[in-house]
Design a protein around this motif. Structure first.
Motif, PDB file in Angstrom:
ATOM      1  N   VAL A  74      14.284  -6.506 -13.029  1.00 54.61           N
ATOM      2  CA  VAL A  74      13.541  -7.291 -11.979  1.00 54.61           C
ATOM      3  C   VAL A  74      14.010  -7.064 -11.150  1.00 54.61           C
ATOM      4  O   VAL A  74      12.783  -6.388 -10.105  1.00 54.61           O
ATOM      5  CB  VAL A  74      12.461  -8.306 -13.295  1.00 54.61           C
ATOM      6  CG1 VAL A  74      11.152  -8.509 -12.490  1.00 54.61           C
ATOM      7  CG2 VAL A  74      12.163  -7.476 -14.650  1.00 54.61           C
ATOM      8  N   GLU A  75      14.970  -7.670 -10.425  1.00 59.40           N
ATOM      9  CA  GLU A  75      14.569  -8.515  -8.897  1.00 59.40           C
ATOM     10  C   GLU A  75      14.597  -7.334  -8.189  1.00 59.40           C
ATOM     11  O   GLU A  75      13.986  -7.418  -6.887  1.00 59.40           O
ATOM     12  CB  GLU A  75      16.149  -9.216  -8.897  1.00 59.40           C
ATOM     13  CG  GLU A  75      16.075 -10.257  -9.399  1.00 59.40           C
ATOM     14  CD  GLU A  75      16.791 -11.738  -8.759  1.00 59.40           C
ATOM     15  OE1 GLU A  75      16.734 -11.753  -7.604  1.00 59.40           O
ATOM     16  OE2 GLU A  75      17.213 -11.997 -10.222  1.00 59.40           O
ATOM     17  N   PRO A  76      15.354  -6.312  -8.667  1.00 59.52           N
ATOM     18  CA  PRO A  76      15.053  -4.891  -7.439  1.00 59.52           C
ATOM     19  C   PRO A  76      13.584  -4.515  -6.964  1.00 59.52           C
ATOM     20  O   PRO A  76      12.789  -3.659  -6.446  1.00 59.52           O
ATOM     21  CB  PRO A  76      15.338  -3.825  -7.977  1.00 59.52           C
ATOM     22  CG  PRO A  76      16.616  -4.388  -8.951  1.00 59.52           C
ATOM     23  CD  PRO A  76      15.812  -5.286  -9.431  1.00 59.52           C
ATOM     24  N   LYS A  77      12.670  -5.159  -7.828  1.00 54.51           N
ATOM     25  CA  LYS A  77      10.802  -4.229  -7.631  1.00 54.51           C
ATOM     26  C   LYS A  77      10.704  -5.749  -7.421  1.00 54.51           C
ATOM     27  O   LYS A  77       8.763  -5.366  -7.485  1.00 54.51           O
ATOM     28  CB  LYS A  77      10.657  -3.901  -9.603  1.00 54.51           C
ATOM     29  CG  LYS A  77      11.456  -3.066 -10.621  1.00 54.51           C
ATOM     30  CD  LYS A  77      11.292  -1.678  -9.529  1.00 54.51           C
ATOM     31  CE  LYS A  77      12.587  -0.865 -10.686  1.00 54.51           C
ATOM     32  NZ  LYS A  77      12.687  -0.024  -9.976  1.00 54.51           N
ATOM     33  N   VAL A  78      11.039  -6.813  -6.640  1.00 56.05           N
ATOM     34  CA  VAL A  78      10.380  -7.714  -6.644  1.00 56.05           C
ATOM     35  C   VAL A  78       9.892  -8.070  -4.950  1.00 56.05           C
ATOM     36  O   VAL A  78      11.518  -7.084  -4.182  1.00 56.05           O
ATOM     37  CB  VAL A  78      11.014  -9.062  -6.567  1.00 56.05           C
ATOM     38  CG1 VAL A  78      10.870 -10.305  -6.070  1.00 56.05           C
ATOM     39  CG2 VAL A  78      11.052  -8.900  -8.294  1.00 56.05           C
ATOM     40  N   LEU A  79       8.858  -7.887  -4.616  1.00 56.58           N
ATOM     41  CA  LEU A  79       8.846  -8.264  -2.850  1.00 56.58           C
ATOM     42  C   LEU A  79       8.289  -9.699  -2.756  1.00 56.58           C
ATOM     43  O   LEU A  79       7.411 -10.157  -3.928  1.00 56.58           O
ATOM     44  CB  LEU A  79       7.480  -7.195  -2.002  1.00 56.58           C
ATOM     45  CG  LEU A  79       6.623  -7.550  -1.018  1.00 56.58           C
ATOM     46  CD1 LEU A  79       7.752  -7.072   0.198  1.00 56.58           C
ATOM     47  CD2 LEU A  79       5.670  -7.029  -1.165  1.00 56.58           C
ATOM     48  N   ARG A  80       8.621  -9.890  -1.895  1.00 56.89           N
ATOM     49  CA  ARG A  80       8.804 -11.759  -1.630  1.00 56.89           C
ATOM     50  C   ARG A  80       7.876 -11.898  -0.094  1.00 56.89           C
ATOM     51  O   ARG A  80       8.605 -11.089   0.735  1.00 56.89           O
ATOM     52  CB  ARG A  80       9.922 -12.254  -1.157  1.00 56.89           C
ATOM     53  CG  ARG A  80       9.996 -13.762  -1.267  1.00 56.89           C
ATOM     54  CD  ARG A  80      11.602 -14.263  -1.481  1.00 56.89           C
ATOM     55  NE  ARG A  80      12.373 -14.897  -2.807  1.00 56.89           N
ATOM     56  CZ  ARG A  80      11.829 -15.652  -3.340  1.00 56.89           C
ATOM     57  NH1 ARG A  80      10.391 -16.463  -3.394  1.00 56.89           N
ATOM     58  NH2 ARG A  80      11.754 -16.163  -4.299  1.00 56.89           N
ATOM     59  N   LEU A  91       0.869  -1.082   0.050  1.00 59.53           N
ATOM     60  CA  LEU A  91       0.253  -0.002  -0.018  1.00 59.53           C
ATOM     61  C   LEU A  91       0.471   1.315  -0.167  1.00 59.53           C
ATOM     62  O   LEU A  91       0.117   2.455  -0.979  1.00 59.53           O
ATOM     63  CB  LEU A  91      -0.974  -0.198   0.906  1.00 59.53           C
ATOM     64  CG  LEU A  91      -2.290  -1.110   1.196  1.00 59.53           C
ATOM     65  CD1 LEU A  91      -2.988  -0.376   2.426  1.00 59.53           C
ATOM     66  CD2 LEU A  91      -3.221   0.004   0.427  1.00 59.53           C
ATOM     67  N   SER A  92       1.874   1.145   0.600  1.00 59.34           N
ATOM     68  CA  SER A  92       2.352   2.634   0.889  1.00 59.34           C
ATOM     69  C   SER A  92       3.947   2.353   0.048  1.00 59.34           C
ATOM     70  O   SER A  92       4.840   3.324   0.179  1.00 59.34           O
ATOM     71  CB  SER A  92       2.860   2.865   2.151  1.00 59.34           C
ATOM     72  OG  SER A  92       4.021   1.264   3.083  1.00 59.34           O
ATOM     73  N   ASP A  93       4.660   1.229  -0.712  1.00 65.15           N
ATOM     74  CA  ASP A  93       5.443   1.652  -1.442  1.00 65.15           C
ATOM     75  C   ASP A  93       5.135   1.540  -2.882  1.00 65.15           C
ATOM     76  O   ASP A  93       5.341  -0.051  -3.130  1.00 65.15           O
ATOM     77  CB  ASP A  93       6.544   0.906  -0.774  1.00 65.15           C
ATOM     78  CG  ASP A  93       8.273   0.765  -1.362  1.00 65.15           C
ATOM     79  OD1 ASP A  93       7.861   1.362  -2.575  1.00 65.15           O
ATOM     80  OD2 ASP A  93       9.067  -0.385  -1.800  1.00 65.15           O
ATOM     81  N   SER A  94       5.459   1.912  -3.605  1.00 68.07           N
ATOM     82  CA  SER A  94       4.934   1.900  -5.173  1.00 68.07           C
ATOM     83  C   SER A  94       6.347   1.611  -6.301  1.00 68.07           C
ATOM     84  O   SER A  94       5.746   0.893  -7.472  1.00 68.07           O
ATOM     85  CB  SER A  94       4.201   2.959  -5.517  1.00 68.07           C
ATOM     86  OG  SER A  94       5.205   4.139  -5.934  1.00 68.07           O
ATOM     87  N   THR A  95       7.368   1.434  -5.740  1.00 67.30           N
ATOM     88  CA  THR A  95       8.484   0.906  -6.641  1.00 67.30           C
ATOM     89  C   THR A  95       8.462  -0.250  -6.419  1.00 67.30           C
ATOM     90  O   THR A  95       8.831  -0.446  -7.553  1.00 67.30           O
ATOM     91  CB  THR A  95       9.599   1.318  -5.426  1.00 67.30           C
ATOM     92  OG1 THR A  95       9.553   0.725  -4.618  1.00 67.30           O
ATOM     93  CG2 THR A  95       9.582   3.088  -5.761  1.00 67.30           C
ATOM     94  N   ARG A  96       7.799  -1.615  -5.846  1.00 68.00           N
ATOM     95  CA  ARG A  96       8.288  -2.878  -6.640  1.00 68.00           C
ATOM     96  C   ARG A  96       6.927  -3.178  -6.619  1.00 68.00           C
ATOM     97  O   ARG A  96       5.310  -2.397  -6.086  1.00 68.00           O
ATOM     98  CB  ARG A  96       8.389  -3.767  -5.198  1.00 68.00           C
ATOM     99  CG  ARG A  96       9.434  -2.981  -4.614  1.00 68.00           C
ATOM    100  CD  ARG A  96      10.490  -4.083  -2.987  1.00 68.00           C
ATOM    101  NE  ARG A  96       9.669  -3.653  -2.334  1.00 68.00           N
ATOM    102  CZ  ARG A  96      10.398  -3.827  -1.178  1.00 68.00           C
ATOM    103  NH1 ARG A  96      10.494  -5.249  -1.162  1.00 68.00           N
ATOM    104  NH2 ARG A  96       9.740  -3.893   0.182  1.00 68.00           N
ATOM    105  N   TYR A  97       6.934  -3.815  -8.092  1.00 75.13           N
ATOM    106  CA  TYR A  97       5.663  -3.892  -9.159  1.00 75.13           C
ATOM    107  C   TYR A  97       5.268  -5.871  -8.566  1.00 75.13           C
ATOM    108  O   TYR A  97       4.423  -6.231  -9.023  1.00 75.13           O
ATOM    109  CB  TYR A  97       5.079  -3.493 -10.393  1.00 75.13           C
ATOM    110  CG  TYR A  97       6.155  -3.906 -11.152  1.00 75.13           C
ATOM    111  CD1 TYR A  97       6.067  -4.718 -12.400  1.00 75.13           C
ATOM    112  CD2 TYR A  97       7.738  -3.105 -11.617  1.00 75.13           C
ATOM    113  CE1 TYR A  97       6.850  -4.657 -13.315  1.00 75.13           C
ATOM    114  CE2 TYR A  97       8.150  -3.377 -11.592  1.00 75.13           C
ATOM    115  CZ  TYR A  97       7.947  -4.291 -13.046  1.00 75.13           C
ATOM    116  OH  TYR A  97       9.141  -4.298 -14.056  1.00 75.13           O
ATOM    117  N   VAL A  98       6.545  -6.321  -8.415  1.00 75.92           N
ATOM    118  CA  VAL A  98       6.209  -7.703  -9.351  1.00 75.92           C
ATOM    119  C   VAL A  98       6.562  -8.796  -7.880  1.00 75.92           C
ATOM    120  O   VAL A  98       7.059  -8.325  -6.631  1.00 75.92           O
ATOM    121  CB  VAL A  98       7.448  -8.519  -9.733  1.00 75.92           C
ATOM    122  CG1 VAL A  98       7.326  -9.780  -9.233  1.00 75.92           C
ATOM    123  CG2 VAL A  98       7.808  -7.705 -11.222  1.00 75.92           C
TER     124      VAL A  98
END
Length: 700
Positions: A259-265, A35-42
């Motif tokens: 892509v990996e910098p944009k990933v939330l696991r 909700l708060s961090d729009s930098t990661r999209y995967v």
């Protein structure tokens, strides 16, 4: 429990669990981060970690914020059919990715345009567009979902072109992507609306060949590129299973960099899993609102009480919601059959047998594409091979190579893993085995796909994860108390999750930035931006559409405004008691406040802004000075009865620091409630301030 209820705390599959999600969804740290961090999209997670639940609840949240929220959940038939189009784009992952990326950007742009065409404030703008209008008419002439439309509108003409290279080149010209993107961005900007696109269930019809990998790779890249082109008017999230993510990592050399910098696991810790479970238990069993520990203790016997008792249950799971829900449902079912209201350890043991085989089947299905031959390796483990050496595990790989039924792919993969204990690392990374910690002398498991952080040798001791013991014929954990004690004394699952570190890094960076911002006019703009970011982190689910200077051209220019959803105790109180739907934060980059600052925010209040506003300043303490108390009382006791609350940057920084712990997700809410109580009980009346009250006691 006179009536036996099947699955009392809900279904572990989110698509069949909307009723429970509506009543008892736990907003864990990853939900708040998205909700708060729009930098990661995967968003990457294993089966059962909550991906579909996130899609459902995030969609609800953003629709409540009046955003254009599109959910794309293709079925198996759609994705299998789309493979026919992808096969025309080449045979390599890179070629297929390039073509699919263009097609997907086009599809998403038109789907969002179609949604805008049905909204009264933007429908006219879509009608007046040149390129979008033409393409949208053709797009909507085809029935079905997004992938069906892509296949029906592109297959025949792509097939008529003589080579994959020419087809990809023609796509760029035919689709008019630049013009469509430009027009779409203008429409969104003019309307003041934001679009959100959620893409889920890409594992439907998934095959781990070059077409399957190339398709998903192209979908990820296409989503990211459209998001970048339409920033800040568009946010996107793509949800992927861990095995698909790994396949793309292996096949695409550029993936790690791009892509990996944009990933939330997705990651769950024991405390969050307990909160998730007790939220459901409270709803299902109609238990009055009370603490998580009290809720858990009210439905369990002594040996399962407290967080330590809950951890005993977690032994049988892979630390993911679906496992916990399945285990507790089966446990409650056992208790109900014996007409008991509380769970005992025997219920959990019996329940673990029911779910163990499913967990093992899930493991084999999930990783069969990235771990060819996994089912054969697992077949060598049994009740006598629970606690085992790394040398013996490696012998399983060598033994399996003699199996005549191996496919070429399985043989190649097992040959690689048979060397230098690579097989041990591979089984550890998927959570099947744990590695003995030389310091604590306990076993540690990995649940997020990372490699071991220690050197594996022939002397390294291993153990199969207890959730698989019943499926391998071991029976109950209590049957081998010696091994169980060795594993579970001070039991801790080691999760090598970069995302937990990233959470701390992001918050730490925000906190440290405050000290570099000069007070006064020079740092005013930077301080406003800092306050907006801090407020977004602290109140990410209670306040939405938090904006800096939302009315730039107005004579009364409010600094930061957010919409109050009234979803927590303090914000519901603000909505009901002070009628404030739009919340004002005035930002003052200096320490002392006076009557002028209070008068300014007093003038902003009324109508949707209600009777409460906040001033954020650089004072050392939230306590009011004598001048500030006088200013506060003047407007609190006025006919308007306005409540003007002072907050400090230091207070926000302290709240951010506590947010590093997911368990303290609501700390800012709780502290804000205490501040408001203090204003009413102390400052609103003729009582002494807390400090002067202490001084008087000291001298009396």
């Amino acid at each position: 429990m006179s009536k036996v209820v099947v699955d009392p705390i809900g279904d572990g599959r989110a698509e069949y669990d909307h009723n429970m999600l509506d009543q008892a969804f736990y907003e864990w740290s990853d939900y708040k981060a998205l909700l708060s961090d729009s930098t990661r999209y995967v968003v990457v997670g294993r089966r059962g970690t909550g991906k579909s639940a996130l899609v459902y609840k995030l969609s609800q949240q953003w629709k409540a914020e009046k955003k254009f929220c599109l959910e794309i959940n293709p079925n198996e038939e759609e994705l299998i059919g789309f493979r026919a189009v992808a096969s025309l784009l080449g045979t390599s992952v890179g070629m297929i990715r390039a073509g699919v990326k263009l097609l997907w950007k086009y599809a998403l742009a038109l789907e969002l345009s179609d949604a805008l065409s049905k909204y009264y404030k933007t429908s006219e703008a879509v009608k007046q567009s040149t390129t979008i209008k033409r393409h949208l008419k053709n797009w909507n002439s085809y029935p079905g979902g997004v992938f069906q439309k892509l296949r029906k509108s592109n297959y025949e003409w792509l097939k008529s072109i003589d080579s994959p290279e020419s087809r990809i080149a023609e796509l760029s010209e035919r689709l008019n992507l630049s013009d469509i993107t430009l027009e779409l961005k203008q429409i969104l900007q003019q309307s003041g609306k934001q679009g959100v696109i959620l893409v889920d269930r890409l594992d439907e019809g998934w095959h781990s060949d070059s077409i399957g990998i190339g398709v998903v790779d192209g979908l990820v890249y296409g989503t990211g590129e459209l998001r970048e082109a339409l920033t800040p008017t568009l946010s996107t999230l793509v949800f992927l299973r861990d095995n698909i993510f790994r396949s793309i990592q292996t096949a695409d050399n550029d993936f790690s960099r791009n892509v990996e910098p944009k990933v939330l696991r997705l990651h769950w810790d024991p405390q969050e899993l307990m909160y998730m479970a007790t939220s459901r238990i409270r709803t299902a069993l109609k238990i009055e609102k009370q603490s998580e520990i009290k809720t858990w203790n009210s439905c369990t016997a002594n040996e399962l009480h407290g967080i330590s008792g809950f951890r005993k249950c977690l032994r049988h799971t892979l630390y993911r919601p679906r496992d916990v829900i399945a285990l507790l449902n089966a446990g409650f079912y056992q208790a109900q059959k014996q007409e008991r209201d509380t769970l005992i350890e025997a219920d959990i043991d019996i329940a673990s047998k029911f779910i163990s085989k499913s967990r093992l089947d899930d493991l084999e299905k999930e990783y069969s594409s990235v771990f060819p031959g996994l089912n054969l390796i697992i077949s060598h483990f049994n009740a006598e091979k629970i606690k085992i050496s790394s040398s013996e595990v490696q012998s399983f790989f060598l033994l399996s190579l003699h199996n005549e039924l191996l496919t070429p792919g399985e043989r190649q993969h097992l040959t690689i893993l048979a060397k230098e204990f690579n097989g041990v690392s591979a089984l550890y990374s998927i959570g099947f085995i744990g590695i003995r910690n030389d310091v604590s002398k306990t076993f540690a498991f990995c649940h997020d796909g990372r490699q071991p952080n220690k050197l594996i040798t022939s002397a390294t001791e291993l153990v199969v994860h207890p959730c698989y013991w019943p499926a391998l014929g071991k029976g109950f954990i209590s049957e081998d108390e010696a091994v169980a004690a060795e594993i579970f004394d001070e039991y801790e699952v080691t999760i090598y999750s970069a995302d937990a570190d990233q959470r701390s890094q992001i918050l730490g960076r925000t906190i440290s930035e405050l000290s570099s911002i000069a007070t006064g006019t020079d740092g005013a703009s930077q301080f406003e931006q800092w306050c907006k970011e801090a407020l977004t982190f602290c109140f990410s689910t209670q306040l939405t559409n938090i904006e800096l200077h939302p009315n730039k051209a107005a004579s009364q220019r409010r600094d930061v405004v957010g919409t109050n959803l009234g979803t927590s105790t303090v914000w519901r109180r603000i909505l009901e008691d002070y009628k404030s739907r739009q919340i004002i934060f005035e930002i003052k980059n200096y320490e002392s406040l006076g009557i002028d600052e209070f008068r300014q925010i007093h003038g902003y209040l009324g109508r949707e802004y209600g009777k409460i506003g906040f001033i954020i300043c650089r004072a050392k303490s939230n306590e009011l000075t004598a001048a500030e108390i006088a200013a506060f009382r003047e407007y609190y006791r006025s006919e308007a009865n306005h409540m003007i609350v002072k907050l400090t940057a230091n207070w926000l920084a302290a709240a951010l620091s506590k947010l590093r712990s997911p368990q303290k997700h609501d700390i800012a809410d709780m502290q804000l409630g205490r501040i408001m109580d203090e204003y009413i009980r102390i400052y609103a009346n003729e009582q002494l301030t807390r400090k002067s009250h202490k001084n008087r006691n000291r001298h009396s």
